[in-house]
Design an enzyme around this catalytic site. Structure first.
Site, PDB file in Angstrom:
ATOM      1  N   SER A 252      54.185  12.667  50.645  1.00 55.85           N
ATOM      2  CA  SER A 252      52.824  12.746  50.098  1.00 55.85           C
ATOM      3  C   SER A 252      51.823  13.031  51.215  1.00 55.85           C
ATOM      4  CB  SER A 252      52.452  11.430  49.429  1.00 55.85           C
ATOM      5  OG  SER A 252      53.476  11.012  48.572  1.00 55.85           O
TER       6      SER A 252
ATOM      7  N   ARG B 124      85.605 -12.752  47.745  1.00 57.44           N
ATOM      8  CA  ARG B 124      85.512 -11.288  47.739  1.00 57.44           C
ATOM      9  C   ARG B 124      84.611 -10.778  48.859  1.00 57.44           C
ATOM     10  NH1 ARG B 124      84.811 -10.748  41.203  1.00 57.44           N
ATOM     11  NH2 ARG B 124      87.009 -10.355  40.751  1.00 57.44           N
TER      12      ARG B 124
ATOM     13  N   LYS C 242      87.024 -16.978  57.155  1.00 60.33           N
ATOM     14  CA  LYS C 242      85.872 -16.615  56.324  1.00 60.33           C
ATOM     15  C   LYS C 242      86.409 -16.252  54.943  1.00 60.33           C
ATOM     16  CE  LYS C 242      82.013 -15.091  59.115  1.00 60.33           C
ATOM     17  NZ  LYS C 242      80.954 -14.119  59.338  1.00 60.33           N
TER      18      LYS C 242
ATOM     19  N   THR D 184      54.903   2.751  50.219  1.00 62.03           N
ATOM     20  CA  THR D 184      56.330   3.045  50.063  1.00 62.03           C
ATOM     21  C   THR D 184      57.103   1.785  50.403  1.00 62.03           C
ATOM     22  OG1 THR D 184      58.239   4.184  51.059  1.00 62.03           O
ATOM     23  CG2 THR D 184      56.277   4.057  52.411  1.00 62.03           C
ATOM     24  N   ILE D 185      58.215   1.568  49.714  1.00 59.81           N
ATOM     25  CA  ILE D 185      59.004   0.380  50.042  1.00 59.81           C
ATOM     26  C   ILE D 185      59.787   0.579  51.342  1.00 59.81           C
ATOM     27  CG2 ILE D 185      59.214  -0.347  47.637  1.00 59.81           C
ATOM     28  CD1 ILE D 185      62.168   0.635  47.767  1.00 59.81           C
ATOM     29  N   ASP D 186      59.866   1.819  51.806  1.00 57.81           N
ATOM     30  CA  ASP D 186      60.774   2.122  52.919  1.00 57.81           C
ATOM     31  C   ASP D 186      60.286   1.655  54.289  1.00 57.81           C
ATOM     32  OD1 ASP D 186      62.548   3.224  51.162  1.00 57.81           O
ATOM     33  OD2 ASP D 186      61.974   5.298  51.554  1.00 57.81           O
TER      34      ASP D 186
ATOM     35  N   ASP E  20      55.798   9.499  53.255  1.00 58.39           N
ATOM     36  CA  ASP E  20      55.710  10.623  54.191  1.00 58.39           C
ATOM     37  C   ASP E  20      55.561  11.981  53.508  1.00 58.39           C
ATOM     38  OD1 ASP E  20      58.528   9.721  53.661  1.00 58.39           O
ATOM     39  OD2 ASP E  20      58.932  11.681  54.535  1.00 58.39           O
TER      40      ASP E  20
ATOM     41  N   ARG F  48      76.038 -13.610  46.737  1.00 56.71           N
ATOM     42  CA  ARG F  48      76.748 -14.541  47.639  1.00 56.71           C
ATOM     43  C   ARG F  48      77.488 -15.619  46.846  1.00 56.71           C
ATOM     44  NH1 ARG F  48      76.736 -16.372  52.755  1.00 56.71           N
ATOM     45  NH2 ARG F  48      75.105 -14.997  53.521  1.00 56.71           N
TER      46      ARG F  48
ATOM     47  N   GLY G 259      57.502   7.965  45.493  1.00 55.51           N
ATOM     48  CA  GLY G 259      58.100   6.762  44.899  1.00 55.51           C
ATOM     49  C   GLY G 259      57.072   5.641  44.814  1.00 55.51           C
TER      50      GLY G 259
ATOM     51  N   ARG H 147      42.970  -1.173  42.873  1.00 55.45           N
ATOM     52  CA  ARG H 147      41.877  -2.120  42.569  1.00 55.45           C
ATOM     53  C   ARG H 147      40.912  -2.222  43.755  1.00 55.45           C
ATOM     54  NH1 ARG H 147      41.696  -7.665  43.808  1.00 55.45           N
ATOM     55  NH2 ARG H 147      40.566  -8.996  42.329  1.00 55.45           N
ATOM     56  N   ALA H 148      41.484  -2.346  44.952  1.00 56.84           N
ATOM     57  CA  ALA H 148      40.630  -2.492  46.143  1.00 56.84           C
ATOM     58  C   ALA H 148      39.838  -1.206  46.400  1.00 56.84           C
ATOM     59  CB  ALA H 148      41.489  -2.840  47.351  1.00 56.84           C
TER      60      ALA H 148
ATOM     61  N   ARG I  74      56.368  13.421  42.091  1.00 60.15           N
ATOM     62  CA  ARG I  74      56.594  14.268  43.264  1.00 60.15           C
ATOM     63  C   ARG I  74      56.302  15.688  42.804  1.00 60.15           C
ATOM     64  NH1 ARG I  74      60.912  10.293  44.238  1.00 60.15           N
ATOM     65  NH2 ARG I  74      60.419   9.268  46.183  1.00 60.15           N
TER      66      ARG I  74
ATOM     67  N   ARG J 217      62.223  -1.293  43.428  1.00 57.45           N
ATOM     68  CA  ARG J 217      60.889  -0.685  43.408  1.00 57.45           C
ATOM     69  C   ARG J 217      59.923  -1.381  42.459  1.00 57.45           C
ATOM     70  NH1 ARG J 217      61.759   5.274  44.471  1.00 57.45           N
ATOM     71  NH2 ARG J 217      60.661   5.721  42.545  1.00 57.45           N
TER      72      ARG J 217
ATOM     73  N   ARG K  67      66.455   6.085  52.071  1.00 59.57           N
ATOM     74  CA  ARG K  67      67.141   7.379  52.199  1.00 59.57           C
ATOM     75  C   ARG K  67      67.258   7.773  53.669  1.00 59.57           C
ATOM     76  NH1 ARG K  67      64.688  11.098  47.947  1.00 59.57           N
ATOM     77  NH2 ARG K  67      62.842  10.362  49.033  1.00 59.57           N
TER      78      ARG K  67
ATOM     79  N   ASP L 241      58.695   3.219  56.516  1.00 52.72           N
ATOM     80  CA  ASP L 241      59.088   4.197  57.534  1.00 52.72           C
ATOM     81  C   ASP L 241      57.923   5.075  57.991  1.00 52.72           C
ATOM     82  OD1 ASP L 241      58.801   5.496  55.133  1.00 52.72           O
ATOM     83  OD2 ASP L 241      60.588   6.741  55.351  1.00 52.72           O
TER      84      ASP L 241
HETATM   85  O1  F6P Z   1      60.443   5.052  47.597  1.00 54.27           O
HETATM   86  C1  F6P Z   1      61.324   5.580  48.557  1.00 54.27           C
HETATM   87  C2  F6P Z   1      62.672   5.562  48.002  1.00 54.27           C
HETATM   88  O2  F6P Z   1      62.824   4.283  47.561  1.00 54.27           O
HETATM   89  C3  F6P Z   1      63.868   5.915  48.867  1.00 54.27           C
HETATM   90  O3  F6P Z   1      64.348   4.886  49.673  1.00 54.27           O
HETATM   91  C4  F6P Z   1      64.850   6.368  47.841  1.00 54.27           C
HETATM   92  O4  F6P Z   1      65.843   7.154  48.339  1.00 54.27           O
HETATM   93  C5  F6P Z   1      63.992   7.111  46.900  1.00 54.27           C
HETATM   94  O5  F6P Z   1      62.736   6.454  46.930  1.00 54.27           O
HETATM   95  C6  F6P Z   1      64.506   7.252  45.508  1.00 54.27           C
HETATM   96  O6  F6P Z   1      63.456   7.558  44.664  1.00 54.27           O
HETATM   97  P1  F6P Z   1      63.522   8.410  43.321  1.00 54.27           P
HETATM   98  O7  F6P Z   1      64.676   7.924  42.583  1.00 54.27           O
HETATM   99  O8  F6P Z   1      62.226   8.136  42.672  1.00 54.27           O
HETATM  100  O9  F6P Z   1      63.678   9.831  43.749  1.00 54.27           O
END
Ligand code: F6P
Length: 345
Positions: free
Chosen positions: A127, A185, A236, A148-150, A125, A177, A33, A43-44, A94, A278, A194, A152
């Site tokens: 990759s 709501r 609330k 990765t944005i995750d 992970d 909000r 992803g 670039r770096a 992938r 993303r 994920r 993790d």
């Molecule tokens: O980049 C990681 C991630 O954002 C996960 O959190 C997410 O489940 C997944 O990628 C979804 O990616 P794609 O839609 O590219 O399979």
């Protein structure tokens, strides 16, 4: 990108010529992803690789491009005007074929015919697991960079893209909000992750969510309903619940459906933020992180490091064996989760 050979001459020369130089030419790829900041990282890598006198090749579409021989020579100008752009100029994928021994053999042949002896993989992970297998099988120096944005990966406090993605989430929830409050709501907002709840936990605290549901903690729907009832009793008028997509009770739709069966104090709505998280221009933080890690990758390879991921811990560059960096070793510090409970009282 230029079509001629990659430049290694008439470029700025390194001020420190005393480094070992255990590798010659270098290939870089982005995999899995995409994440905001990958371009700043490319670039770096290109600029520091050239600075230290190496030829640098970009591989298009991750491991698939490595197998299909999609290499592009990179020069200083090929990475101009990209530091602020989301996505990745090298594209990402992938790859199923790289999981096979035959795929990896083709990949190695494509590297070796160009005298490329080092590979930098910017990804998550999945990759990294591929990178490690490859480096076990073939004499190629492999360096991972956490893209990765995750967030993790073990061995770095932050992954490239996490900060930008979390800022995107906060910006979106701030908007939700407003409308949640206008209509009294309850919103269930699903964010990416994920297998990890870092975006949900940090985004949820920053956006002031009532509840944060993440895979790292047990989700008790009865307790959640009690909190909602109490909130309603305390006047609330609206509520925001952030759900990591990997939560054990399901995604936001499923959880909202389960809650609605037992509690009808609010009109309920669901928002899935999805791939908006993303994209976009990387934050200053991700640009600096990506720049530091790109240079750390080249300098680490020059010091003879291989099968490691360059990360940043306590603001210092750290190299961690790739097999340790992959997500099974990650342990979230749950103090933030404790804090979120106090704030949501
Ligand atoms: O980049 C990681 C991630 O954002 C996960 O959190 C997410 O489940 C997944 O990628 C979804 O990616 P794609 O839609 O590219 O399979």
């Amino acid at each position: 990108m230029p079509s001629d050979q990659p430049q290694s001459s008439d470029q700025p020369q390194p001020s420190d010529q005393s480094h070992n130089q255990p590798f010659g030419d270098l290939a870089i790829l982005t995999s899995g992803g995409d994440s905001p900041g990958m371009n700043a990282c490319i670039r770096a890598l290109v600029r520091s690789g050239i600075y230290y006198g190496h030829r640098v090749w970009g591989v298009i579409r991750g491991y698939d491009g490595l197998i299909q021989d999609e290499f592009r020579p990179m020069d200083l100008r090929s990475v101009g005007n990209i530091i602020h752009r989301g996505g990745t100029i090298l594209k990402s994928a992938r790859s199923e074929e790289f999981r096979t021994a035959e795929g990896r053999r083709k990949a190695y042949e494509n590297l070796i015919k160009r005298n490329i002896t080092a590979l930098v993989v910017v990804g998550g992970d999945g990759s990294f697991r591929g990178a490690n297998v490859f480096a076990e099988e073939y004499p190629v120096s492999v360096m991972g960079l956490p893209g990765t944005i995750d967030n993790d990966l073990y061995g770095t406090d932050y992954t490239i893209g996490f900060d930008t993605a979390t800022n995107t989430v906060v910006e979106c929830i701030d908007k939700i909000r407003d409308t949640a409050d206008a209509h009294n709501r309850l919103f269930f907002i699903e964010v990416m992750g994920r297998d990890a709840g870092y975006i949900a936990l940090n985004g949820g605290i920053a956006a002031g969510c009532e509840e944060i549901l993440i895979p790292e903690t047990k989700t008790d729907l009865n307790a959640l309903i009690e909190v909602l009832k109490k909130g309603r009793a305390n006047h609330k008028s609206s509520g925001l619940i952030i759900v990591a997509e990997g939560d054990e009770e399901g995604g936001a739709y499923e959880i909202a459906r389960k809650v609605a069966k037992q509690f009808n104090g609010y009109e309920m709505k669901v928002t899935i933020l999805g791939h908006i998280q993303r994209g976009g221009s990387p934050s200053y933080f991700d640009r600096v992180l990506a720049s530091r890690l790109g240079i750390a990758a080249i300098e680490g390879l020059r010091q003879g490091q291989s099968k490691v991921m360059a990360g940043i811990i306590n603001n210092k560059i750290v190299y961690t064996p790739i097999y340790e960096a992959v997500k099974n070793s990650t342990q979230m510090d749950l103090d933030l989760y404790r804090i979120s409970k106090i704030l949501a009282i």
